[in-house]
Scaffold this motif. Structure first.
Motif, PDB file in Angstrom:
ATOM      1  N   TYR A  40      47.025  48.047  36.740  1.00  8.36           N
ATOM      2  CA  TYR A  40      47.592  47.014  37.621  1.00  8.36           C
ATOM      3  C   TYR A  40      46.503  46.153  38.229  1.00  8.36           C
ATOM      4  CZ  TYR A  40      50.815  50.882  37.335  1.00  8.36           C
ATOM      5  OH  TYR A  40      51.601  51.881  36.849  1.00  8.36           O
ATOM      6  N   SER A  77      52.669  59.508  44.969  1.00  8.73           N
ATOM      7  CA  SER A  77      53.205  58.714  43.847  1.00  8.73           C
ATOM      8  C   SER A  77      54.595  58.167  44.161  1.00  8.73           C
ATOM      9  CB  SER A  77      53.237  59.558  42.586  1.00  8.73           C
ATOM     10  OG  SER A  77      53.974  60.755  42.813  1.00  8.73           O
ATOM     11  N   GLY A  78      55.385  58.972  44.888  1.00  8.86           N
ATOM     12  CA  GLY A  78      56.746  58.551  45.213  1.00  8.86           C
ATOM     13  C   GLY A  78      56.793  57.399  46.204  1.00  8.86           C
ATOM     14  N   GLU A 128      56.986  56.552  32.703  1.00  7.42           N
ATOM     15  CA  GLU A 128      55.886  56.835  31.786  1.00  7.42           C
ATOM     16  C   GLU A 128      54.550  56.604  32.478  1.00  7.42           C
ATOM     17  OE1 GLU A 128      55.488  57.926  28.599  1.00  7.42           O
ATOM     18  OE2 GLU A 128      57.622  58.416  28.481  1.00  7.42           O
ATOM     19  N   ALA A 129      54.477  55.540  33.261  1.00  9.36           N
ATOM     20  CA  ALA A 129      53.225  55.220  33.952  1.00  9.36           C
ATOM     21  C   ALA A 129      52.791  56.385  34.838  1.00  9.36           C
ATOM     22  CB  ALA A 129      53.395  53.949  34.776  1.00  9.36           C
ATOM     23  N   VAL A 130      53.749  56.949  35.588  1.00 10.77           N
ATOM     24  CA  VAL A 130      53.422  58.077  36.473  1.00 10.77           C
ATOM     25  C   VAL A 130      53.035  59.294  35.638  1.00 10.77           C
ATOM     26  CG1 VAL A 130      54.269  59.574  38.294  1.00 10.77           C
ATOM     27  CG2 VAL A 130      55.016  57.204  38.217  1.00 10.77           C
ATOM     28  N   TRP A 154      49.474  48.056  29.538  1.00  9.75           N
ATOM     29  CA  TRP A 154      49.115  49.380  29.029  1.00  9.75           C
ATOM     30  C   TRP A 154      47.702  49.287  28.509  1.00  9.75           C
ATOM     31  CZ3 TRP A 154      51.948  53.432  30.210  1.00  9.75           C
ATOM     32  CH2 TRP A 154      53.307  53.263  30.505  1.00  9.75           C
ATOM     33  N   ARG A 185      60.964  61.130  41.645  1.00 10.52           N
ATOM     34  CA  ARG A 185      61.723  60.124  42.405  1.00 10.52           C
ATOM     35  C   ARG A 185      61.662  58.765  41.721  1.00 10.52           C
ATOM     36  NH1 ARG A 185      59.473  61.384  47.515  1.00 10.52           N
ATOM     37  NH2 ARG A 185      59.146  59.192  47.987  1.00 10.52           N
ATOM     38  N   VAL A 186      60.457  58.387  41.282  1.00 14.38           N
ATOM     39  CA  VAL A 186      60.290  57.085  40.625  1.00 14.38           C
ATOM     40  C   VAL A 186      61.142  57.009  39.358  1.00 14.38           C
ATOM     41  CG1 VAL A 186      58.652  55.614  39.381  1.00 14.38           C
ATOM     42  CG2 VAL A 186      57.979  56.695  41.542  1.00 14.38           C
ATOM     43  N   ILE A 226      56.361  48.690  41.832  1.00 14.37           N
ATOM     44  CA  ILE A 226      57.515  48.143  41.094  1.00 14.37           C
ATOM     45  C   ILE A 226      58.021  46.869  41.775  1.00 14.37           C
ATOM     46  CG2 ILE A 226      59.923  48.576  40.456  1.00 14.37           C
ATOM     47  CD1 ILE A 226      59.146  51.569  40.147  1.00 14.37           C
ATOM     48  N   ARG A 263      68.405  52.296  38.084  1.00 18.82           N
ATOM     49  CA  ARG A 263      68.331  50.845  37.993  1.00 18.82           C
ATOM     50  C   ARG A 263      68.688  50.368  36.585  1.00 18.82           C
ATOM     51  NH1 ARG A 263      63.485  47.028  40.216  1.00 18.82           N
ATOM     52  NH2 ARG A 263      62.584  47.374  38.179  1.00 18.82           N
ATOM     53  N   ARG A 280      64.867  56.774  40.131  1.00 13.63           N
ATOM     54  CA  ARG A 280      65.176  55.411  40.601  1.00 13.63           C
ATOM     55  C   ARG A 280      65.252  54.441  39.448  1.00 13.63           C
ATOM     56  NH1 ARG A 280      62.601  53.170  46.074  1.00 13.63           N
ATOM     57  NH2 ARG A 280      62.349  51.193  45.000  1.00 13.63           N
ATOM     58  N   TYR A 312      54.429  54.076  43.773  1.00 14.60           N
ATOM     59  CA  TYR A 312      55.030  53.397  42.627  1.00 14.60           C
ATOM     60  C   TYR A 312      56.198  52.484  43.001  1.00 14.60           C
ATOM     61  CZ  TYR A 312      51.916  55.295  39.178  1.00 14.60           C
ATOM     62  OH  TYR A 312      50.795  55.549  38.435  1.00 14.60           O
ATOM     63  N   HIS A 366      48.902  52.992  32.268  1.00 13.32           N
ATOM     64  CA  HIS A 366      49.419  51.769  32.872  1.00 13.32           C
ATOM     65  C   HIS A 366      48.426  51.315  33.940  1.00 13.32           C
ATOM     66  CE1 HIS A 366      53.394  49.662  34.183  1.00 13.32           C
ATOM     67  NE2 HIS A 366      52.936  49.126  33.064  1.00 13.32           N
ATOM     68  N   TRP A 369      52.197  64.889  42.825  1.00  8.31           N
ATOM     69  CA  TRP A 369      52.307  63.789  41.862  1.00  8.31           C
ATOM     70  C   TRP A 369      53.623  63.875  41.085  1.00  8.31           C
ATOM     71  CZ3 TRP A 369      49.655  59.502  41.823  1.00  8.31           C
ATOM     72  CH2 TRP A 369      49.824  58.630  40.743  1.00  8.31           C
ATOM     73  N   ALA A 370      53.942  65.097  40.655  1.00  9.25           N
ATOM     74  CA  ALA A 370      55.173  65.290  39.887  1.00  9.25           C
ATOM     75  C   ALA A 370      56.397  64.989  40.749  1.00  9.25           C
ATOM     76  CB  ALA A 370      55.233  66.718  39.353  1.00  9.25           C
ATOM     77  N   ALA A 371      56.371  65.445  42.004  1.00 15.21           N
ATOM     78  CA  ALA A 371      57.524  65.235  42.878  1.00 15.21           C
ATOM     79  C   ALA A 371      57.784  63.735  43.072  1.00 15.21           C
ATOM     80  CB  ALA A 371      57.280  65.909  44.233  1.00 15.21           C
ATOM     81  N   GLY A 372      56.704  62.980  43.358  1.00 16.85           N
ATOM     82  CA  GLY A 372      56.866  61.538  43.527  1.00 16.85           C
ATOM     83  C   GLY A 372      57.312  60.882  42.222  1.00 16.85           C
ATOM     84  N   GLY A 373      56.746  61.376  41.109  1.00 16.96           N
ATOM     85  CA  GLY A 373      57.090  60.812  39.790  1.00 16.96           C
ATOM     86  C   GLY A 373      58.559  61.000  39.474  1.00 16.96           C
ATOM     87  N   VAL A 428      59.317  52.418  31.688  1.00 20.60           N
ATOM     88  CA  VAL A 428      57.925  51.994  31.866  1.00 20.60           C
ATOM     89  C   VAL A 428      57.270  52.716  33.025  1.00 20.60           C
ATOM     90  CG1 VAL A 428      56.461  50.044  32.473  1.00 20.60           C
ATOM     91  CG2 VAL A 428      58.356  49.730  30.868  1.00 20.60           C
ATOM     92  N   TRP A 429      57.972  52.715  34.175  1.00 21.64           N
ATOM     93  CA  TRP A 429      57.322  53.234  35.380  1.00 21.64           C
ATOM     94  C   TRP A 429      57.263  54.753  35.387  1.00 21.64           C
ATOM     95  CZ3 TRP A 429      54.437  50.137  38.150  1.00 21.64           C
ATOM     96  CH2 TRP A 429      54.657  48.758  38.021  1.00 21.64           C
TER      97      TRP A 429
END
Lengths: 229, 113
Positions: free
Chosen positions: B73, B39-40, A27-29, B59, A51-52, B47, A59, A55, B43, B71, A45-49, A24-25
């Motif tokens: 919020y 974003s890192g 995809e959200a990013v 969504w 990581r998300v 979460i 999980r 993670r 998000y 998505h 944005w991609a770099a943070g995405g 879900v998350w």
């Protein structure tokens, strides 16, 4: 290929792997990626995405492991439970018993009329019968089966005869301490066929038994007397 | 003593952005721009909040056909209360956190103090 396209591809790959859809998350990013304007924004944005998404994947893997462990625990419990139940049943089966009563005086003095009897229905299928055993017989008659208690005195192959009021088995007089005093017997000589047994009531004067019926089929023996009152 | 959750400057930035119009569904990218959080960073906070049901997610169907849903919020009622409480506590660093927790005052927001 622009830097932006590469960033998008890498992010998509990390979010979705080989699947059509990621978590879900992730995809959200990913769905927000096209909002970025500059190359720098896109890269950040991609770099943070990434990581998300990683993670989230970790999980999910941990959750799956936990769920798997729970299922393994449950299934192990089921296996152990059924094995124990089977073992208990196997033991119980050795001692499966029913209660019956002696309706006649044919087994006196051993069993009186009205004796309550605990019958073991199982062990004779494993250990077979012995001479001297008290058995329950389900005797087929024109009026249906009747239940009777008798003593096994001859096994398949035994030669049975009577002489001078005594029972003779394979040429030897049978010692029968269970008989009432002064008891005598008269019978027709025969050899017990395979899969049949020769049965007599202890009360020779009043018993209907193999002297009348002839040898009884082993499969009509329904149990062995375990305890009686 | 463990750090109180949701007191980091980043989380407070996000609370402020979400509380600007609590009924409004927000896009992740817009929140990122508004808070200047990458974003890192953004998000993982979203979460955590969603896991504790301080944040609603859904969504949103795309405006133009052919584009993927996005998505969105917004804070739940509990989330909004929680966010206000945390912001109030942060705005009054001398006050004990206990006092702040017993008296969350929405009016403290928006520079009313």
């Amino acid at each position: 290929m622009t830097t932006r396209t590469v960033a998008r591809r890498v992010l998509t790959l990390v979010v979705r792997g080989r699947g059509a859809q990621g978590g879900v998350w992730g995809e959200a990013v990913l769905r927000e990626f096209d909002e970025t304007v500059t190359t720098w924004q896109a890269l950040r944005w991609a770099a943070g995405g990434i990581r998300v998404a990683m993670r989230e994947r970790r999980r999910r893997a941990a959750d799956a492991r936990r769920a798997g462990a729970r299922w393994r625990r449950v299934s192990r419990r089921i296996v152990i439970g059924s094995a124990t139940a089977a073992a208990v049943l196997a033991v119980l089966n050795q001692f499966v018993v029913t209660i019956a009563y002696e309706p006649s005086a044919g087994m006196q003095p051993t069993l009186r009329a009205g004796s309550r009897i605990i019958v073991d229905r199982i062990s004779l299928h494993f250990g077979g019968l012995s001479r001297g055993d008290l058995v329950q017989i389900s005797l087929p008659t024109p009026a249906g089966r009747i239940s009777a208690f008798k003593r096994v005195v001859g096994l398949p192959g035994d030669q049975i005869s009577c002489r001078d009021g005594f029972l003779i088995r394979n040429g030897v007089r049978v010692d029968e301490p269970y008989l009432p005093a002064g008891s005598t017997i008269d019978c027709r000589a025969l050899t017990v066929p395979a899969h049949e047994v020769y049965v007599l009531g202890d009360n020779r004067a009043a018993s209907a038994d193999s002297r009348i019926w002839g040898p009884v089929a082993e499969r009509d023996i329904t149990g062995r007397v375990l305890v009686f009152s | 003593m463990p750090r109180r959750p949701d007191t980091s400057p980043q989380t407070l930035l996000l609370f402020r952005a979400l509380l600007a119009d609590p009924s409004q569904w927000r896009y992740g990218y817009d929140l990122s721009r508004e808070t200047a959080l990458a974003s890192g960073t953004l998000y993982p906070i979203l979460i955590r909040l969603a896991d504790r049901e301080f944040l609603e997610t859904r969504w949103e169907p795309p405006e133009q056909p052919g584009r993927p849903p996005r998505h969105v919020y917004r804070l739940t009622d509990a989330g909004a209360d929680h966010a206000r409480e945390r912001l109030a506590a942060a705005a009054k660093p001398s006050a004990s956190s206990k006092k702040a927790a017993t008296a969350p005052t929405p009016r403290l927001l928006g520079g009313a103090r």
